[in-house]
Structure formats: C-alpha cells, structure tokens
Design a protein around this motif. Structure first.
Motif, PDB file in Angstrom:
ATOM      1  N   GLU A  36      85.193  28.827   1.141  1.00 48.39           N
ATOM      2  CA  GLU A  36      84.149  29.768   0.738  1.00 48.39           C
ATOM      3  C   GLU A  36      84.177  30.006  -0.761  1.00 48.39           C
ATOM      4  N   ARG A  37      85.357  30.143  -1.324  1.00 46.00           N
ATOM      5  CA  ARG A  37      85.476  30.363  -2.768  1.00 46.00           C
ATOM      6  C   ARG A  37      84.981  29.141  -3.547  1.00 46.00           C
ATOM      7  N   ARG A  38      85.306  27.956  -3.045  1.00 42.48           N
ATOM      8  CA  ARG A  38      84.845  26.726  -3.706  1.00 42.48           C
ATOM      9  C   ARG A  38      83.320  26.641  -3.676  1.00 42.48           C
ATOM     10  N   TYR A  39      82.735  26.983  -2.524  1.00 44.06           N
ATOM     11  CA  TYR A  39      81.270  26.983  -2.411  1.00 44.06           C
ATOM     12  C   TYR A  39      80.665  27.994  -3.378  1.00 44.06           C
ATOM     13  N   ALA A  40      81.246  29.186  -3.452  1.00 49.93           N
ATOM     14  CA  ALA A  40      80.722  30.236  -4.329  1.00 49.93           C
ATOM     15  C   ALA A  40      80.768  29.812  -5.791  1.00 49.93           C
ATOM     16  N   GLU A  41      81.872  29.213  -6.197  1.00 49.94           N
ATOM     17  CA  GLU A  41      82.001  28.757  -7.584  1.00 49.94           C
ATOM     18  C   GLU A  41      80.945  27.711  -7.911  1.00 49.94           C
ATOM     19  N   ARG A  42      80.692  26.799  -6.976  1.00 48.66           N
ATOM     20  CA  ARG A  42      79.683  25.765  -7.199  1.00 48.66           C
ATOM     21  C   ARG A  42      78.281  26.375  -7.254  1.00 48.66           C
ATOM     22  N   ALA A  43      78.020  27.345  -6.382  1.00 48.00           N
ATOM     23  CA  ALA A  43      76.710  27.999  -6.374  1.00 48.00           C
ATOM     24  C   ALA A  43      76.465  28.730  -7.685  1.00 48.00           C
ATOM     25  N   VAL A  44      77.486  29.396  -8.206  1.00 48.88           N
ATOM     26  CA  VAL A  44      77.360  30.100  -9.477  1.00 48.88           C
ATOM     27  C   VAL A  44      77.026  29.121 -10.593  1.00 48.88           C
ATOM     28  N   ARG A  45      77.760  28.016 -10.643  1.00 47.61           N
ATOM     29  CA  ARG A  45      77.569  27.056 -11.725  1.00 47.61           C
ATOM     30  C   ARG A  45      76.207  26.366 -11.636  1.00 47.61           C
ATOM     31  N   GLN A  46      75.782  25.999 -10.455  1.00 44.38           N
ATOM     32  CA  GLN A  46      74.607  25.139 -10.328  1.00 44.38           C
ATOM     33  C   GLN A  46      73.309  25.891 -10.079  1.00 44.38           C
ATOM     34  N   ARG A  47      73.373  27.140  -9.592  1.00 41.56           N
ATOM     35  CA  ARG A  47      72.111  27.812  -9.263  1.00 41.56           C
ATOM     36  C   ARG A  47      71.978  29.194  -9.873  1.00 41.56           C
ATOM     37  N   LEU A  48      73.010  30.008  -9.777  1.00 40.20           N
ATOM     38  CA  LEU A  48      72.847  31.404 -10.143  1.00 40.20           C
ATOM     39  C   LEU A  48      72.704  31.619 -11.644  1.00 40.20           C
ATOM     40  N   HIS A  49      73.215  30.681 -12.452  1.00 38.93           N
ATOM     41  CA  HIS A  49      73.041  30.804 -13.894  1.00 38.93           C
ATOM     42  C   HIS A  49      71.637  30.405 -14.351  1.00 38.93           C
ATOM     43  N   GLN A  50      70.911  29.688 -13.522  1.00 37.46           N
ATOM     44  CA  GLN A  50      69.702  29.019 -14.002  1.00 37.46           C
ATOM     45  C   GLN A  50      68.585  29.944 -14.487  1.00 37.46           C
ATOM     46  N   PRO A  51      68.263  31.056 -13.808  1.00 30.73           N
ATOM     47  CA  PRO A  51      67.169  31.893 -14.324  1.00 30.73           C
ATOM     48  C   PRO A  51      67.407  32.400 -15.745  1.00 30.73           C
ATOM     49  N   ALA A  52      68.620  32.892 -16.032  1.00 36.87           N
ATOM     50  CA  ALA A  52      68.906  33.383 -17.382  1.00 36.87           C
ATOM     51  C   ALA A  52      68.963  32.223 -18.372  1.00 36.87           C
ATOM     52  N   PHE A  53      69.516  31.093 -17.950  1.00 38.13           N
ATOM     53  CA  PHE A  53      69.570  29.912 -18.812  1.00 38.13           C
ATOM     54  C   PHE A  53      68.157  29.481 -19.197  1.00 38.13           C
ATOM     55  N   ARG A  54      67.270  29.423 -18.217  1.00 44.02           N
ATOM     56  CA  ARG A  54      65.891  29.044 -18.497  1.00 44.02           C
ATOM     57  C   ARG A  54      65.230  30.033 -19.466  1.00 44.02           C
TER      58      ARG A  54
END
Length: 293
Positions: free
Chosen positions: A158-176
């Motif tokens: 679960e932690r590995r999935y969460a870390e990947r989700a943060v890196r690949q999806r959750l940062h994207q709106p602010a990055f954009r």
C-alpha cells in the motif's frame, strides 16, 4: 440545514462546476472565482475568507479545505500519500465537521495554493482517518486510497502504491498550473496559445527518481510536440534548440508533418521570462542522451 441528500447534490454540483472549468482549459482558479460559486441562485463560497477550511453553516460536514502556497520542492502530501491536516487548536468547531466527513464518507474538495490567491483543485477528496496521536486528519486525494485497510498502518504494498500515485498523479495539477503560468500558456516549441491544447511536459520523466514536479523540470508543449518529445521523435538540446528525428525529417507525409514537426527543426525554444523558471540544462542533457542514442 440542508438534508443529507441535498448536501450530496450540492457537492456533486461543485464537482460538475469544477469539471466545466477544467474542460474550458482552466489550469488554476482564483480566490474570487471560488468564493463566487452559486448553487442555482444561492451563493455558497468554496473558500473561507479567514480560515483554511470551509464548513458552511447549513452543512453537517466539511465542504472544502485549503492550504496556502508551499515551496516549489515541498510536497502537498506526505510520503504516505495523504494530506495531513492539523486539528483546530481548540476542540469542537472544525474538528467536529471533519470527523463527520470521515464518519459519513462524504466527498470534499482540497484546494492547493500555487501562488497567493490562486489554487488548483483535487476532487473528490476524502477524510480517511483521524490520527488522534498526532492530532491530524488524513485526507486521500487519490480515490482508490480510500479503500486501504488502515491508512495509519499501511502495508508495504500500500505504501509503495501511495508513493507512486503521489509522484505520477497527485503532483500534476499544481505542476501544470506552475508550468502554464511560467510559459504564459504558450507552447515552448510552436507558440500555440490555447491552454486546453497544451500539456505540462516533464523533461526527466516523473517515473524517474530525478523527475521532480518542479518548473525547471518541465515545459509547456502542445499535444503533438509533447507526444513527439515523449517518443523521442523530437529532442531539445541543453542549449534550448529543437531537433527532429532524422528519419522523420526525410519523410513525406503532408502539411501536418511538414509544418507541425519538420519546420520546427533548428528552432530555439521559447523560454519563460524569469530565468529561474527556465528548463534545467542538466535535465535536458539527460533527455538529449536518449534522443541521440
């Protein structure tokens, strides 16, 4: 007081309203826009003027939460993939309505500050745990993370999935939002100025450990140039010059290929006005090596 059914209808209308904004190319929302939301003819501001949480009087549970501008290297989330939202210092008030959002499992909106008075929206978000020891609520911005067995004691997977989700999806709106602001909603290659046709492209891919979601690791690219860059049909030198794959330069396939790609060969990249926002030469060099390999 709105009934539970009415409250859910309003929440869904907020999501619809936000969807429309995004569909029209809005990559960020101002405080004035967010405080101007109406449900029908009824004004329901989505931000509170004095606090980082919006608990309308006629709602049982929290409608939105907000955090202000963070440093460009700061995560909106913790390494566990959740927003950790601190208790109000006194008991009652905001804490009660956040606990109700947890108990009732109702969706809310998390507004992340990208500049003073400017936000990106994460929705639907959910309160998934009450960390009484650290006096924080855990907010899930990725809907699938609602279904972790115990967010306070995640398994390794679960932690590995969460870390990947943060890196690949959750940062994207602010990055954009930061990329579009830096490049004035203009493609760095062809100067197309329609935000709805532009992407925030990573230089070093976000799947790479060095692929930070920061302005210097990105460019505003139209969709054709983003796809071409990702597939190494187009490269950009560390000196900010555009290069097109040699085989593609020799191909004959109509005006789109000629004007959209071949004519970009040798162009200088259109750079942000502020030097600190310009693409990292080191990052471009790493990507350039893949293009010429």
């Amino acid at each position: 007081m709105y009934s539970p059914e009415e409250q859910l209808i309003i929440r869904e209308d907020v999501f619809r309203w936000l969807d429309e904004k995004v569909g029209q190319g809005a990559y960020e929302l101002t405080r004035d826009e967010l405080t101007g939301y109406h449900f029908g003819v009824t004004p329901i501001p989505l931000l509170d003027r004095g606090r980082g949480i919006r608990n309308p009087r006629d709602f049982d549970a929290t409608l939105t939460i907000m955090t202000g501008v963070k440093g460009v290297y700061d995560d909106v989330t913790s390494p566990d993939g959740f927003v950790h939202y601190a208790y109000q210092s006194r008991e009652g008030g905001d804490n009660v309505k956040l606990r109700r959002a947890l108990d009732q499992r109702v969706p809310l909106v998390y507004f992340e500050g990208v500049r003073p008075g400017v936000f990106v929206a994460h929705y639907p978000a959910y309160v998934v745990a009450d960390d009484e020891v650290n006096r924080t609520f855990l907010i899930a911005l990725e809907e699938s993370m609602r279904f972790f067995g115990d967010p306070l004691h995640m398994t390794r997977d679960e932690r590995r999935y969460a870390e990947r989700a943060v890196r690949q999806r959750l940062h994207q709106p602010a990055f954009r939002a930061r990329i579009m602001h830096a490049y004035a909603s203009t493609c760095a290659v062809c100067q197309l100025k329609h935000a709805e046709l532009l992407d925030a492209a990573h230089i070093v891919e976000d799947s790479d450990i060095a692929g930070l979601a920061v302005v210097t690791n990105g460019m505003a690219l139209c969709k054709i140039h983003h796809a071409s860059y990702d597939r190494n049909l187009m490269g950009i030198t560390p000196d900010y010059e555009v290069r097109i794959n040699g085989a593609l330069l020799d191909e004959v396939d109509g005006p789109m290929l000629r004007y959209g790609l071949q004519n970009m060969h040798g162009r200088s990249l259109v750079l942000p006005g502020r030097a600190k926002d310009r693409p990292s030469r080191d990052g471009l060099a790493l990507r350039w090596e893949k293009f010429v390999a």
